[in-house]
Design a protein around this motif. Structure first.
Motif, PDB file in Angstrom:
ATOM      1  N   VAL A  58      46.791  87.520  62.943  1.00  0.00           N
ATOM      2  CA  VAL A  58      47.012  88.958  62.936  1.00  0.00           C
ATOM      3  C   VAL A  58      48.067  89.236  61.880  1.00  0.00           C
ATOM      4  CG1 VAL A  58      47.665  90.979  64.288  1.00  0.00           C
ATOM      5  CG2 VAL A  58      46.493  89.076  65.417  1.00  0.00           C
ATOM      6  N   LEU A  59      47.608  89.776  60.752  1.00  0.00           N
ATOM      7  CA  LEU A  59      48.500  90.061  59.632  1.00  0.00           C
ATOM      8  C   LEU A  59      49.045  91.477  59.791  1.00  0.00           C
ATOM      9  CD1 LEU A  59      49.639  89.065  56.922  1.00  0.00           C
ATOM     10  CD2 LEU A  59      47.649  90.096  55.830  1.00  0.00           C
ATOM     11  N   ILE A  60      50.331  91.588  60.062  1.00  0.00           N
ATOM     12  CA  ILE A  60      50.978  92.886  60.242  1.00  0.00           C
ATOM     13  C   ILE A  60      51.343  93.473  58.890  1.00  0.00           C
ATOM     14  CG2 ILE A  60      52.970  94.064  61.241  1.00  0.00           C
ATOM     15  CD1 ILE A  60      50.790  93.089  63.247  1.00  0.00           C
ATOM     16  N   ASP A  61      51.896  92.678  58.028  1.00  0.00           N
ATOM     17  CA  ASP A  61      52.167  93.034  56.643  1.00  0.00           C
ATOM     18  C   ASP A  61      52.279  91.705  55.894  1.00  0.00           C
ATOM     19  OD1 ASP A  61      54.927  92.074  56.605  1.00  0.00           O
ATOM     20  OD2 ASP A  61      55.504  93.930  57.612  1.00  0.00           O
ATOM     21  N   PRO A  62      52.385  91.720  54.582  1.00  0.00           N
ATOM     22  CA  PRO A  62      52.397  90.445  53.855  1.00  0.00           C
ATOM     23  C   PRO A  62      53.474  89.460  54.301  1.00  0.00           C
ATOM     24  CG  PRO A  62      52.057  92.249  52.334  1.00  0.00           C
ATOM     25  CD  PRO A  62      52.364  92.875  53.675  1.00  0.00           C
ATOM     26  N   ALA A  63      54.518  89.945  54.962  1.00  0.00           N
ATOM     27  CA  ALA A  63      55.598  89.053  55.377  1.00  0.00           C
ATOM     28  C   ALA A  63      55.569  88.728  56.869  1.00  0.00           C
ATOM     29  CB  ALA A  63      56.943  89.682  55.029  1.00  0.00           C
ATOM     30  N   LYS A  64      54.623  89.271  57.627  1.00  0.00           N
ATOM     31  CA  LYS A  64      54.621  89.066  59.074  1.00  0.00           C
ATOM     32  C   LYS A  64      53.219  88.703  59.545  1.00  0.00           C
ATOM     33  CE  LYS A  64      57.618  91.074  61.607  1.00  0.00           C
ATOM     34  NZ  LYS A  64      58.437  90.054  62.148  1.00  0.00           N
ATOM     35  N   LEU A  65      53.058  87.434  59.938  1.00  0.00           N
ATOM     36  CA  LEU A  65      51.788  86.929  60.437  1.00  0.00           C
ATOM     37  C   LEU A  65      52.002  86.370  61.834  1.00  0.00           C
ATOM     38  CD1 LEU A  65      48.793  86.108  59.907  1.00  0.00           C
ATOM     39  CD2 LEU A  65      49.683  83.967  58.983  1.00  0.00           C
ATOM     40  N   PHE A  66      51.203  86.849  62.787  1.00  0.00           N
ATOM     41  CA  PHE A  66      51.233  86.341  64.152  1.00  0.00           C
ATOM     42  C   PHE A  66      49.968  85.536  64.395  1.00  0.00           C
ATOM     43  CE2 PHE A  66      54.042  89.968  64.596  1.00  0.00           C
ATOM     44  CZ  PHE A  66      55.002  89.528  65.487  1.00  0.00           C
ATOM     45  N   TYR A  67      50.031  84.605  65.335  1.00  0.00           N
ATOM     46  CA  TYR A  67      48.871  83.859  65.785  1.00  0.00           C
ATOM     47  C   TYR A  67      48.617  84.293  67.226  1.00  0.00           C
ATOM     48  CZ  TYR A  67      49.579  81.265  61.557  1.00  0.00           C
ATOM     49  OH  TYR A  67      49.720  80.930  60.237  1.00  0.00           O
ATOM     50  N   ASP A  68      47.379  84.701  67.505  1.00  0.00           N
ATOM     51  CA  ASP A  68      47.005  85.295  68.786  1.00  0.00           C
ATOM     52  C   ASP A  68      46.115  84.323  69.543  1.00  0.00           C
ATOM     53  OD1 ASP A  68      46.181  86.930  70.870  1.00  0.00           O
ATOM     54  OD2 ASP A  68      45.502  88.567  69.579  1.00  0.00           O
ATOM     55  N   SER A  69      46.547  83.896  70.719  1.00  0.00           N
ATOM     56  CA  SER A  69      45.764  82.954  71.515  1.00  0.00           C
ATOM     57  C   SER A  69      44.648  83.633  72.298  1.00  0.00           C
ATOM     58  CB  SER A  69      46.677  82.176  72.466  1.00  0.00           C
ATOM     59  OG  SER A  69      47.326  83.053  73.368  1.00  0.00           O
ATOM     60  N   ASN A  70      44.590  84.959  72.293  1.00  0.00           N
ATOM     61  CA  ASN A  70      43.533  85.702  72.973  1.00  0.00           C
ATOM     62  C   ASN A  70      42.385  85.913  71.995  1.00  0.00           C
ATOM     63  OD1 ASN A  70      41.877  87.447  74.359  1.00  0.00           O
ATOM     64  ND2 ASN A  70      43.417  89.027  74.684  1.00  0.00           N
ATOM     65  N   MET A  71      41.301  85.180  72.188  1.00  0.00           N
ATOM     66  CA  MET A  71      40.168  85.249  71.270  1.00  0.00           C
ATOM     67  C   MET A  71      39.144  86.306  71.672  1.00  0.00           C
ATOM     68  SD  MET A  71      40.934  83.270  68.836  1.00  0.00           S
ATOM     69  CE  MET A  71      39.380  83.117  67.976  1.00  0.00           C
ATOM     70  N   ASN A  72      39.374  87.022  72.771  1.00  0.00           N
ATOM     71  CA  ASN A  72      38.475  88.110  73.159  1.00  0.00           C
ATOM     72  C   ASN A  72      38.667  89.284  72.202  1.00  0.00           C
ATOM     73  OD1 ASN A  72      37.539  86.754  75.507  1.00  0.00           O
ATOM     74  ND2 ASN A  72      39.462  87.272  76.513  1.00  0.00           N
ATOM     75  N   PRO A  73      37.609  90.078  71.956  1.00  0.00           N
ATOM     76  CA  PRO A  73      37.754  91.222  71.051  1.00  0.00           C
ATOM     77  C   PRO A  73      38.831  92.194  71.553  1.00  0.00           C
ATOM     78  CG  PRO A  73      35.444  90.819  71.561  1.00  0.00           C
ATOM     79  CD  PRO A  73      36.251  89.943  72.477  1.00  0.00           C
ATOM     80  N   HIS A  74      39.748  92.557  70.675  1.00  0.00           N
ATOM     81  CA  HIS A  74      40.774  93.543  71.006  1.00  0.00           C
ATOM     82  C   HIS A  74      41.496  93.960  69.727  1.00  0.00           C
ATOM     83  CE1 HIS A  74      43.011  89.716  71.100  1.00  0.00           C
ATOM     84  NE2 HIS A  74      44.101  90.418  70.839  1.00  0.00           N
ATOM     85  N   HIS A  75      42.272  95.023  69.830  1.00  0.00           N
ATOM     86  CA  HIS A  75      43.073  95.525  68.724  1.00  0.00           C
ATOM     87  C   HIS A  75      44.538  95.335  69.086  1.00  0.00           C
ATOM     88  CE1 HIS A  75      39.398  97.073  67.046  1.00  0.00           C
ATOM     89  NE2 HIS A  75      39.152  97.736  68.151  1.00  0.00           N
ATOM     90  N   HIS A  76      45.431  95.840  68.229  1.00  0.00           N
ATOM     91  CA  HIS A  76      46.862  95.606  68.450  1.00  0.00           C
ATOM     92  C   HIS A  76      47.709  96.855  68.227  1.00  0.00           C
ATOM     93  CE1 HIS A  76      45.357  91.491  67.713  1.00  0.00           C
ATOM     94  NE2 HIS A  76      46.205  91.228  68.693  1.00  0.00           N
ATOM     95  N   LEU A  77      48.808  96.904  68.969  1.00  0.00           N
ATOM     96  CA  LEU A  77      49.849  97.910  68.819  1.00  0.00           C
ATOM     97  C   LEU A  77      51.104  97.138  68.419  1.00  0.00           C
ATOM     98  CD1 LEU A  77      50.500 100.970  69.366  1.00  0.00           C
ATOM     99  CD2 LEU A  77      51.327 100.222  71.596  1.00  0.00           C
ATOM    100  N   PHE A  78      51.646  97.444  67.233  1.00  0.00           N
ATOM    101  CA  PHE A  78      52.818  96.742  66.725  1.00  0.00           C
ATOM    102  C   PHE A  78      54.016  97.672  66.747  1.00  0.00           C
ATOM    103  CE2 PHE A  78      55.541  95.444  63.078  1.00  0.00           C
ATOM    104  CZ  PHE A  78      55.960  94.226  63.593  1.00  0.00           C
ATOM    105  N   HIS A  79      55.080  97.247  67.426  1.00  0.00           N
ATOM    106  CA  HIS A  79      56.330  98.010  67.510  1.00  0.00           C
ATOM    107  C   HIS A  79      57.208  97.592  66.331  1.00  0.00           C
ATOM    108  CE1 HIS A  79      55.580  99.422  71.691  1.00  0.00           C
ATOM    109  NE2 HIS A  79      54.832  98.336  71.703  1.00  0.00           N
TER     110      HIS A  79
END
Length: 145
Positions: free
Chosen positions: A82-103
């Motif tokens: 999950v690429l939030i911006d070029p400097a922030k990459l998260f790895y998501d262990s939930n492989m089910n289809p979903h979207h994200h809310l980033f604070h």
């Protein structure tokens, strides 16, 4: 689902080894240690957060090994990047289809049920291409006075 970098729960060693073998990944000691952190529950973690948890558990896994292993997990379909911006990459262990809310103020990343977002009228796909997915990241921050 929230990002909780201070969480100390670990996946059992046997479960981590089995998960890696099920995805044709050789279960080296370092990969098992990383898997124990990443797959303890559904969560979003950066490589730095995983490394910090490993250090708290007296692991000697290097930063390069964490990055290489997470890239391998992504290649094998174990995590989503999950690429939030070029400097922030998260790895998501939930492989089910979903979207994200980033604070943006806290760095917290939450899951959003895809049924809560209406995506329609997508552009025509180029010839020979198929839609693999749509990833939505909604960025929110504190209201400024």
């Amino acid at each position: 689902m929230n990002t909780t970098p201070n969480h100390t729960e670990l996946l059992p060693v046997a479960a981590a080894r089995g998960l890696l073998r099920d995805h044709a990944i050789s279960p080296t000691e370092q990969r098992v240690e990383i898997a124990r952190v990443m797959f303890a529950r559904h969560q979003h973690l950066s490589a730095e957060q995983i490394l910090a948890q490993l250090v708290r558990h007296d692991s000697r896994v290097s930063k390069a090994t964490v990055y290489n292993t997470l890239n391998l997990f992504a290649e094998k379909g174990l995590v989503r990047e999950v690429l939030i911006d070029p400097a922030k990459l998260f790895y998501d262990s939930n492989m089910n289809p979903h979207h994200h809310l980033f604070h943006t103020d806290t760095g917290e990343l939450e899951d959003v049920d895809p049924a809560r977002i209406d995506i329609s009228d997508l552009p025509a796909l180029p010839e020979g291409k198929v839609l693999e997915g749509v990833d939505v990241v909604i960025r929110v921050g504190r209201r400024r006075s």
